[in-house]
Scaffold this active site. Sequence first.
Site: not given
Length: 283
Positions: A51, A95, A118
């Site tokens: 990412k 994460q 997200d």
Amino acid sequence: MTETRLLLGHAAAEALYGELRETLRTLPFVPSLRVLRLGEDPASVAYVRLKDKRARELGLKSAVEVYPHDLPEEALLERIAELNGDEGVDGILVQLPLPPHIRTERVLEAISPLKDVDGFHPVNVGRLWSGGEGLFPCTPLGVVRLLKHYGVELRGREVVVIGRSNIVGKPMAGLLLREDATVTLAHSRTQDLPQVARRAEVLVVAVGRPYLVRRDWVRPGAVVVDVGVNRVDGRLLGDVHPEVAEVASALTPVPGGVGPMTVAMLMANTVKAALLRRHGAFR
Ligand code: NAP
């Protein structure tokens, strides 16, 4: 017999990166992404590295914060609060999965919905289902984008999603509904799953069971999207058996299908978050 078309994530992702570069050229600022990782889980380390790499390649500001596995929940929440208030940070991603002593829900709800790249905050979940503007989860967004890239029509089509997680299946169903598909959301308790799957003109599989979906589960000519990533003896296998290529009209490979789209949509969400926050279109 006509050949099954492969829906290639890298090609569709490149097209999206091209659009994002155009947008970035017009902006008087550089959007920034902050990724927080706890511990050294190898898959998380690899995903976070990817990412960060993609964000930098695209020309975004990107930074990764790494904390020990045993970081107290309160300390993580405090750091998120600081980042929420930091004008220089547009997107915050923690994460997953988090260590067991940390309540994932508390963490996801602590991230400002405006910076929630997200798309897991309840406000964004609500906006997804109510039809409003918001930040939505990257993997299902990537699936929709991939299908559009290859000209797969969704409006009015019979779509079956297998898997109902908050990360993939449920938001997938919500986004498909927004595309005017007729959506069935199937899961581990669905009766006669092969028969339900055979209804699909577009079948999306997000289960996490290698080769669960066999040839006879698929309606001839269907488009099949395999979200599954299963590590088996050092190989990455999807949830869809390769024999499905004999009946499907189009199929995503694993790897190289949905995966690249997920990362690309994270970049798109970071740019979107930056724009929504600055233009106040998302209060
Ligand atoms: P998850 O949270 O474990 O959810 C799995 C879902 O599949 C659940 O809804 C479960 O049903 C259902 N299920 C399990 N066994 C089933 C069966 N035998 N028949 C029908 N349904 C069954 O997994 P996830 O996070 O959604 O991820 C799914 C897969 O996608 C995994 O392989 C993951 O690695 C992959 N993934 C890929 C990407 C990418 O970028 N390519 C991103 C995210 C996830 P119940 O709800 O009834 O338990």
